[in-house]
Design a protein around this motif. Structure first.
Motif, mmCIF file in Angstrom:
data_model
loop_
_atom_site.group_PDB
_atom_site.id
_atom_site.type_symbol
_atom_site.label_atom_id
_atom_site.label_comp_id
_atom_site.label_asym_id
_atom_site.label_seq_id
_atom_site.Cartn_x
_atom_site.Cartn_y
_atom_site.Cartn_z
ATOM 1 N N GLY A 15 0.799 -1.221 0.000
ATOM 2 C CA GLY A 15 0.000 0.000 0.000
ATOM 3 C C GLY A 15 0.829 1.266 0.000
ATOM 4 N N GLN A 16 0.428 2.219 0.835
ATOM 5 C CA GLN A 16 1.064 3.536 0.863
ATOM 6 C C GLN A 16 2.451 3.514 1.478
ATOM 7 N N ASP A 21 2.918 9.378 -0.315
ATOM 8 C CA ASP A 21 2.882 10.786 -0.715
ATOM 9 C C ASP A 21 3.036 11.631 0.552
ATOM 10 N N ALA A 22 3.003 12.938 0.414
ATOM 11 C CA ALA A 22 3.219 13.834 1.558
ATOM 12 C C ALA A 22 2.173 13.606 2.653
ATOM 13 N N VAL A 26 2.862 12.443 6.621
ATOM 14 C CA VAL A 26 2.365 13.178 7.792
ATOM 15 C C VAL A 26 1.532 12.251 8.670
ATOM 16 N N ARG A 27 0.688 11.463 8.041
ATOM 17 C CA ARG A 27 -0.178 10.542 8.785
ATOM 18 C C ARG A 27 0.650 9.474 9.513
ATOM 19 N N LEU A 28 1.636 8.884 8.831
ATOM 20 C CA LEU A 28 2.416 7.791 9.407
ATOM 21 C C LEU A 28 3.482 8.242 10.402
ATOM 22 N N VAL A 119 10.936 1.932 1.133
ATOM 23 C CA VAL A 119 11.155 2.929 0.080
ATOM 24 C C VAL A 119 12.555 2.801 -0.517
ATOM 25 N N LEU A 120 13.538 2.510 0.323
ATOM 26 C CA LEU A 120 14.938 2.442 -0.165
ATOM 27 C C LEU A 120 15.239 1.144 -0.850
#
Length: 120
Positions: A15-16, A21-22, A26-28, A119-120
């Motif tokens: 998923g996210q 995204d930005a 912020v949420r995580l 992400v990496l």
């Protein structure tokens, strides 16, 4: 047999978390750690500690960790199982320090590690 790193990336990186995204960042990294720790640690776990006069430490830790895990049920049962162990660590941290803000900071760090690994 797959390596532990491959297995964990297959379980966590969905998923996210894979392409945040930005708003997801912020949420995580801010909203979820602050709100979840405020509700679960400062709210539920503190209430359990006070209600039992600190006698049932294991119960307050286990119940707050379970509640924390169930907060993630919207992301599926896989997410519930994945956050149970970190929830237990956060519950133990709260039990020893009684500071939900420290738990929120640790929660943010855990989320950052998960994001970085995906992400990496």
């Amino acid at each position: 047999m797959p390596s532990a790193a491959l297995l964990s990336s297959q379980l966590v990186c969905r998923g996210q978390v894979v392409a945040p995204d930005a708003a997801a960042l912020v949420r995580l990294l801010l909203l979820a750690p602050v709100l979840e720790e405020w509700v679960v640690r400062a709210g539920l776990q503190e209430w359990l500690i006070r209600r039992t006069d600190g006698r049932a430490r294991a119960a307050s830790v286990a119940l707050s960790a379970a509640a924390f895990a169930l907060l993630h049920a919207g992301s599926g049962w896989r997410a519930v199982l994945l956050v149970l162990a970190p929830g237990l660590v956060l519950a133990l941290l709260y039990q020893s320090r009684r500071d939900w803000r420290l738990c929120a900071l640790a929660h943010c760090g855990m989320n950052a590690l998960a994001l970085g690994g995906c992400v990496l």
